[in-house]
Design a protein around this motif. Structure first.
Motif, short mmCIF file in Angstrom:
data_model
loop_
_atom_site.label_atom_id
_atom_site.label_comp_id
_atom_site.label_asym_id
_atom_site.label_seq_id
_atom_site.Cartn_x
_atom_site.Cartn_y
_atom_site.Cartn_z
N GLN A 372 -7.32 38.59 71.26
CA GLN A 372 -7.52 39.13 69.91
C GLN A 372 -8.99 39.39 69.61
O GLN A 372 -9.34 40.40 68.98
CB GLN A 372 -6.91 38.18 68.88
N GLU A 432 0.41 51.17 71.53
CA GLU A 432 1.24 49.97 71.35
C GLU A 432 0.38 48.72 71.28
O GLU A 432 0.60 47.83 70.46
CB GLU A 432 2.24 49.86 72.51
N ASP A 435 -1.39 48.62 67.91
CA ASP A 435 -0.47 48.22 66.84
C ASP A 435 -0.20 46.72 66.89
O ASP A 435 -0.19 46.04 65.85
CB ASP A 435 0.85 48.98 66.97
N THR A 436 0.02 46.20 68.10
CA THR A 436 0.26 44.76 68.26
C THR A 436 -0.94 43.95 67.79
O THR A 436 -0.80 42.92 67.12
CB THR A 436 0.56 44.43 69.74
N GLN A 437 -2.15 44.42 68.15
CA GLN A 437 -3.37 43.74 67.73
C GLN A 437 -3.52 43.75 66.22
O GLN A 437 -3.85 42.72 65.60
CB GLN A 437 -4.59 44.41 68.40
N ASN A 438 -3.28 44.88 65.58
CA ASN A 438 -3.42 44.97 64.13
C ASN A 438 -2.46 44.03 63.41
O ASN A 438 -2.81 43.39 62.42
CB ASN A 438 -3.19 46.42 63.67
N LYS A 439 -1.22 43.95 63.92
CA LYS A 439 -0.23 43.04 63.31
C LYS A 439 -0.65 41.59 63.49
O LYS A 439 -0.49 40.76 62.59
CB LYS A 439 1.14 43.28 63.94
N ALA A 440 -1.20 41.26 64.68
CA ALA A 440 -1.63 39.89 64.95
C ALA A 440 -2.79 39.49 64.03
O ALA A 440 -2.84 38.37 63.51
CB ALA A 440 -2.04 39.74 66.41
N GLU A 442 -3.45 40.69 61.09
CA GLU A 442 -2.97 40.56 59.71
C GLU A 442 -2.43 39.16 59.43
O GLU A 442 -2.50 38.67 58.30
CB GLU A 442 -1.88 41.60 59.44
N LYS A 443 -1.91 38.51 60.48
CA LYS A 443 -1.35 37.16 60.32
C LYS A 443 -2.43 36.09 60.24
O LYS A 443 -2.17 34.99 59.77
CB LYS A 443 -0.40 36.85 61.48
N LYS A 445 -4.79 34.78 58.41
CA LYS A 445 -5.30 34.79 57.03
C LYS A 445 -6.62 34.03 56.91
O LYS A 445 -7.50 34.39 56.13
CB LYS A 445 -4.26 34.17 56.09
#
Length: 466
Positions: A372, A432, A435-440, A442-443, A445
């Motif tokens: 990440q 892909e 996208d996976t990195q961006n979602k990770a 976002e989690k 916090k």
């Protein structure tokens, strides 16, 4: 149990299929111990290829005795080492971040089979993992202490001077029966009751109790709720006994010197050993710094996890041992601990790496953080002047993140990002992966804010004796 014509004798070292706790089929297991409970035999078993945190006591009803395999004479189960009063013989050995059921106990799941092969531990020197702990010796009051037999273990140069340690662990693997079996059934730490995963050399009189009570502020262990209540009334601590070097929101980090706060450091090591496998308690906490992460509320600062590091590391290790306590796992605190360790490395102007080898789940935690962190840099890069593509080197990534070059390279290879094209190596990112990195991200916090870190690195080589 004596063997009969209809049923063979069940002894330590026997292997047989055992029904998993969740009823999800049978799995081969080894008998490690036996006890009698109200006239009923209980057997302590280790599931082959599963992590030892899943070891448990089972009854004969869950064992397929018809398929019992007696231990071979060539490979006998290790004999029990002598146990002195108040001291369990050397604990066998992370990291680490381990899956827990909601009540703090561990249970086998279908998912465990996916990483079961990597749970197997190599024997010998390579079994050392990331932990500064070693076997405590017994004091007169049967309380585990660390530091009484240091001279017997120190390596010396030809001139008699002490050799520098090559690692922060000094771990020897002693896979005897005593230390392969969990010896503490349950601990109470603050508002949590947690079922330990591994052996820890707490005093023998405590291991026979159903619950060991631990003060969440000074980490002192007592044998009853009443003793804990009396202790809390007298305990002056409401936070770890060190310097608070970071605070943002309700998250704080405290730096504890293993020489100045021996009792706390030793109690922390004993607590950590309950959840760290394939390691032994190190006899001396003097060469280590402990960084304890806490959550703050009106009652005080409650320990969430910690990592330790050597004051002087010949291998540039920035972490010796790292642990997030089970109630706080799967909440992002593990990555926060790792991120903080690299912020300290940035302040030192060094690149760092955790002490090797990592455990299976420890490697997963670090690889996730490395991936990440590196992808975050690559995605935000802009094309350099006179070039239609961004340009970056391995050294650049290492300097920006303080992650060692070797770890950067292994991460890029693991992500399959490096390709050879027209005589040079290039990094290619798919949509892909982005996208996976961006979602990770976002989690995640909670992140470490470097502006909230108030810490100056010390040159321990100039301080003489710690």
């Amino acid at each position: 149990m004596k063997g009969t014509d209809s049923q063979p004798e069940i002894v330590e070292g026997c292997r047989l299929p055992v029904l998993l706790r969740n009823g999800d089929g049978w799995h081969m297991a080894e008998i490690l111990g036996k006890k009698d409970l109200k006239g009923k035999n209980l057997y302590y078993i280790h599931y082959e290829d599963f992590n030892k945190r899943l070891d448990e006591w089972v009854t004969e009803e869950r064992m397929d005795i018809a398929k019992l395999v007696q231990p071979s004479k060539e490979a006998k189960t290790p004999k029990k080492e002598g146990v002195k009063s108040g001291t369990e013989s050397r604990p066998s050995s992370p990291e680490r971040e381990v899956v827990s059921t909601p009540n703090g106990s561990a249970a086998p799941t279908t998912g465990n089979k996916k990483f079961s092969s990597s749970s197997r531990k190599r024997k010998g020197a390579d079994d050392s993992e990331i932990d500064p702990l070693a076997t405590p010796t017994s004091s007169r009051n049967n309380t585990p202490t660390l530091g009484l037999q240091q001279q017997n273990n120190v390596a010396l140069n030809e001139d008699g001077s002490k050799k520098p340690r090559q690692t922060g662990s000094m771990v020897a693997h002693h896979d005897d029966i005593v230390t392969r079996m969990k010896n503490v059934e349950m601990i109470e730490l603050g508002k949590y009751r947690i079922r330990p995963w591994y052996f820890s050399p707490y005093p023998q009189e405590l291991t026979s109790l159903s619950i060991v009570y631990i003060c969440e502020f000074c980490l002192k262990y007592v044998k009853s709720k009443k003793c804990l209540e009396r202790h809390i009334q007298k305990c002056l601590l409401r936070y770890p006994p060190g310097n608070e070097i970071y605070r943002k929101g309700n998250i704080s980090f405290f730096e504890i010197d293993g020489r100045k706060n021996k009792a706390y450091a030793q109690n922390l090591c004993l607590l950590a050993k309950l959840f760290l496998d394939h390691k032994t308690l190190y006899y001396d906490t003097d060469p280590f710094l402990f960084y304890v992460m806490c959550e703050q509320d009106c009652k005080g600062y409650h320990i969430v996890g910690y990592f330790s590091k050597e004051k002087e590391s010949t291998e540039d290790y920035n972490v010796a041992c790292i642990l997030t306590l089970p109630p706080f796992q799967k909440k992002g605190f593990g990555k926060l601990l790792i991120e903080f360790s690299y912020e300290l490395s940035k302040c030192e102007g060094k690149t760092g790496s955790p002490e090797k080898p990592l455990s299976d789940l420890g490697l997963l935690s670090y690889r996730s953080y490395w991936s990440q962190t590196i992808l975050e840099i690559l995605i935000t890069m802009t094309p350099s002047e006179g070039n239609d593509r961004p340009v970056i080197t391995i050294n650049d990534i290492s300097e920006m993140t303080s992650i060692k070059k070797e770890d950067v390279i292994s991460t890029l290879q693991h992500l399959n990002l490096i390709n050879y094209y027209k005589g040079q190596y290039i990094i290619t990112l798919s949509h892909e992966q982005i996208d996976t990195q961006n979602k990770a991200m976002e989690k995640r916090k909670v992140r470490i804010d470097p502006k909230c870190l108030h810490w100056q690195p010390k040159d321990w080589s100039k301080r003489g004796k710690w």
